[in-house]
Design a protein around this motif. Structure first.
Motif, PDB file in Angstrom:
ATOM      1  N   THR A  76      36.703  59.735  32.751  1.00  0.00           N
ATOM      2  CA  THR A  76      36.109  58.165  32.666  1.00  0.00           C
ATOM      3  C   THR A  76      38.255  57.358  33.262  1.00  0.00           C
ATOM      4  O   THR A  76      38.615  57.471  32.095  1.00  0.00           O
ATOM      5  CB  THR A  76      36.026  56.947  31.000  1.00  0.00           C
ATOM      6  N   GLY A  77      38.576  57.283  34.044  1.00  0.00           N
ATOM      7  CA  GLY A  77      39.815  56.893  34.624  1.00  0.00           C
ATOM      8  C   GLY A  77      40.263  57.896  35.590  1.00  0.00           C
ATOM      9  O   GLY A  77      40.874  56.953  36.593  1.00  0.00           O
ATOM     10  N   ASN A  78      39.711  59.192  35.932  1.00  0.00           N
ATOM     11  CA  ASN A  78      40.440  59.612  36.576  1.00  0.00           C
ATOM     12  C   ASN A  78      39.421  59.980  37.664  1.00  0.00           C
ATOM     13  O   ASN A  78      39.347  60.428  39.113  1.00  0.00           O
ATOM     14  CB  ASN A  78      40.967  60.853  36.355  1.00  0.00           C
ATOM     15  N   LEU A  79      38.202  60.565  37.129  1.00  0.00           N
ATOM     16  CA  LEU A  79      37.013  60.974  37.894  1.00  0.00           C
ATOM     17  C   LEU A  79      35.980  59.170  38.399  1.00  0.00           C
ATOM     18  O   LEU A  79      35.827  58.954  39.490  1.00  0.00           O
ATOM     19  CB  LEU A  79      35.990  61.519  37.108  1.00  0.00           C
ATOM     20  N   VAL A  80      36.048  58.362  37.442  1.00  0.00           N
ATOM     21  CA  VAL A  80      35.517  56.918  37.505  1.00  0.00           C
ATOM     22  C   VAL A  80      36.609  56.260  37.728  1.00  0.00           C
ATOM     23  O   VAL A  80      37.140  56.111  36.013  1.00  0.00           O
ATOM     24  CB  VAL A  80      34.227  56.682  36.974  1.00  0.00           C
ATOM     25  N   THR A  81      37.059  55.296  38.127  1.00  0.00           N
ATOM     26  CA  THR A  81      38.337  54.477  37.879  1.00  0.00           C
ATOM     27  C   THR A  81      37.885  53.309  38.316  1.00  0.00           C
ATOM     28  O   THR A  81      37.378  52.422  38.718  1.00  0.00           O
ATOM     29  CB  THR A  81      39.927  54.957  39.161  1.00  0.00           C
ATOM     30  N   ASN A  82      38.550  52.240  37.853  1.00  0.00           N
ATOM     31  CA  ASN A  82      38.345  51.154  37.863  1.00  0.00           C
ATOM     32  C   ASN A  82      39.629  50.569  38.762  1.00  0.00           C
ATOM     33  O   ASN A  82      40.025  51.076  39.506  1.00  0.00           O
ATOM     34  CB  ASN A  82      38.968  49.952  36.448  1.00  0.00           C
ATOM     35  N   GLU A  83      38.242  49.089  39.451  1.00  0.00           N
ATOM     36  CA  GLU A  83      38.590  49.077  41.363  1.00  0.00           C
ATOM     37  C   GLU A  83      40.284  47.828  41.076  1.00  0.00           C
ATOM     38  O   GLU A  83      40.645  48.641  42.298  1.00  0.00           O
ATOM     39  CB  GLU A  83      38.129  48.016  41.490  1.00  0.00           C
ATOM     40  N   THR A  84      40.268  47.377  40.337  1.00  0.00           N
ATOM     41  CA  THR A  84      41.432  46.648  40.709  1.00  0.00           C
ATOM     42  C   THR A  84      41.767  46.809  39.027  1.00  0.00           C
ATOM     43  O   THR A  84      40.955  46.802  37.981  1.00  0.00           O
ATOM     44  CB  THR A  84      41.335  45.025  40.664  1.00  0.00           C
ATOM     45  N   TRP A  85      43.410  46.109  38.352  1.00  0.00           N
ATOM     46  CA  TRP A  85      44.057  46.263  36.939  1.00  0.00           C
ATOM     47  C   TRP A  85      42.666  45.519  36.254  1.00  0.00           C
ATOM     48  O   TRP A  85      43.674  45.416  35.200  1.00  0.00           O
ATOM     49  CB  TRP A  85      44.833  46.640  37.036  1.00  0.00           C
ATOM     50  N   SER A  86      42.162  44.324  37.179  1.00  0.00           N
ATOM     51  CA  SER A  86      41.979  43.323  36.273  1.00  0.00           C
ATOM     52  C   SER A  86      40.261  43.848  35.685  1.00  0.00           C
ATOM     53  O   SER A  86      39.698  43.201  34.446  1.00  0.00           O
ATOM     54  CB  SER A  86      41.115  41.720  37.122  1.00  0.00           C
ATOM     55  N   HIS A  87      40.240  44.838  35.540  1.00  0.00           N
ATOM     56  CA  HIS A  87      38.632  45.723  34.587  1.00  0.00           C
ATOM     57  C   HIS A  87      39.494  47.271  34.028  1.00  0.00           C
ATOM     58  O   HIS A  87      38.656  48.156  33.805  1.00  0.00           O
ATOM     59  CB  HIS A  87      37.701  46.360  36.395  1.00  0.00           C
ATOM     60  N   PHE A  88      40.357  47.354  34.285  1.00  0.00           N
ATOM     61  CA  PHE A  88      40.924  48.200  33.108  1.00  0.00           C
ATOM     62  C   PHE A  88      40.560  48.081  31.971  1.00  0.00           C
ATOM     63  O   PHE A  88      40.953  49.915  31.629  1.00  0.00           O
ATOM     64  CB  PHE A  88      42.477  47.393  32.861  1.00  0.00           C
TER      65      PHE A  88
END
Length: 380
Positions: A76-88
């Motif tokens: 959760t973060g490296n395999l699936v990543t937020n598209e922009t930092w708005s969705h951190f």
């Protein structure tokens, strides 16, 4: 050698995470690098090589949950990543959720109270969130952030971590743990090696639980207020969740005893033996004292702080989580004898989680404390 001993459960963390995710660790090798004390974070989840702070070296492995957190980012973060930092929050909320599952798995494997651990750690997270929402009110307390030209560090807080976790926990409580675990695994499969937004997460959740085989569980979440959770300011809607308090109660009872002692001049100080307590129980005891003294708008007396030092030697501990909380209590009380401990702590490590609150506490303790804070900061 100290780091190797402290983090000896690392491989076990990875194995438990693989079982929960039903997806193998994707990055080949996993290493840990313990950085110099100036490193400002607890950890950093670089693929294959996690950075960690030496403030985790408590000598008993009790702060290794930070390693479990960074390992969780492998999914959760490296395999699936937020598209922009708005969705951190999608990185950090999911990672808190997975980390607490890993650590509960450790507790269960060793015959301890897994539900109690999960509840106690989640209660601590709720307290941290409450503190940060008070410190960063308004737009900074939303899960979906509006990015601007401000300094990200000015609004860095536990909101994406703990408010994000609580959104996921709320959904899990509605649809049921088994159904939510299956959703988590489907989420990883759908978005692995890609990015996701809050809208994409919401759409997948609604679509997944609209499928005939999941519809019965999904019906229980039909009233979920997505807008309030994702875009609302302040604490999560609905108030504090009903976390398991079976490990928290003893800490709360002892905190109440010390508050009674603080109110009753000349009474005998409580002397409960904390030898068998976990770090989380000790930190929750101190968190309760911090919360209650804030609620009554009066710190503990210097006499009470002195009694706590005599009884538990919190001011001498090498456990950074315990020491940080005790120093916050002691500085607020006006106990000048802890000031050398506080200045040594803030100048011997650079972890923002500890340094910032302690400098604020010194600043707010009065003219002498504010002067000491300025002089200490400028001297380094």
């Amino acid at each position: 050698e100290a780091a190797a001993e402290e983090f000896k459960r690392t491989e076990q963390f990875v194995r438990i995470a693989e079982d929960i995710a039903d997806l193998p660790y994707a990055w080949g090798r996993y290493d840990l690098l313990c950085l110099p004390p100036s490193f400002p974070y607890g950890g950093m989840e670089n693929p294959c090589l996690t950075f960690v702070t030496p403030t985790l070296l408590a000598g008993d492995g009790s702060l290794a949950n930070v390693v479990a957190h960074e390992i969780s980012h492998s999914w959760t973060g490296n395999l699936v990543t937020n598209e922009t930092w708005s969705h951190f929050w999608l990185n950090e909320g999911w990672t808190m959720w997975l980390m607490r599952k890993i650590m509960a798995g450790i507790e269960e494997s060793e015959g301890r109270n897994a539900a109690g651990y999960h509840g106690l750690d989640s209660l601590g997270g709720w307290k941290h969130l409450s503190d940060d929402v008070a410190l960063f009110p308004g737009a900074a307390s939303r899960l979906v952030l509006e990015l601007d030209d401000g300094d990200p560090d000015d609004a860095y807080s536990s909101v994406p971590y703990e408010k994000g976790f609580n959104l996921l926990h709320a959904l899990e409580q509605l649809v049921g743990e088994e159904a939510f675990l299956k959703f988590f695994r489907a989420y990883l499969q759908k978005f692995k090696y890609g990015t996701v937004t809050s809208g994409g997460f919401k759409t997948m959740f609604l679509d997944y639980f609209a499928m005939p085989e999941h519809r019965e569980a999904g019906a229980k979440a039909e009233g979920f207020d997505w807008d309030a959770w994702l875009h609302g300011e302040g604490m999560p809607p609905g108030g504090a969740p009903g976390f398991d308090r079976s490990l928290a109660e003893e800490s709360e009872v002892l905190a109440a005893s010390w508050l009674e002692y603080d109110e009753a001049w000349g009474a005998k100080a409580p002397d409960a033996d904390l030898t068998s307590w976990t770090t989380d129980q000790k930190t929750w005891f101190l968190d309760v004292l911090l919360s209650k003294t804030e609620e009554r708008s009066r710190p503990l007396s210097v006499n009470t702080i002195s009694a706590l030092k005599r009884t538990y030697s919190f001011h001498e501990t090498r456990n950074a989580e315990v020491l940080n909380r005790f120093l916050l209590l002691a500085i607020a009380s006006g106990d000048e004898s802890v000031l050398p401990v506080a200045t040594r702590f803030v100048t011997s490590q650079g972890r923002m989680k500890y340094v910032r609150p302690l400098y604020r506490a010194l600043r707010d303790s009065g003219p002498e404390g504010a002067k000491l804070a300025r002089e200490t900061f400028l001297s380094k």
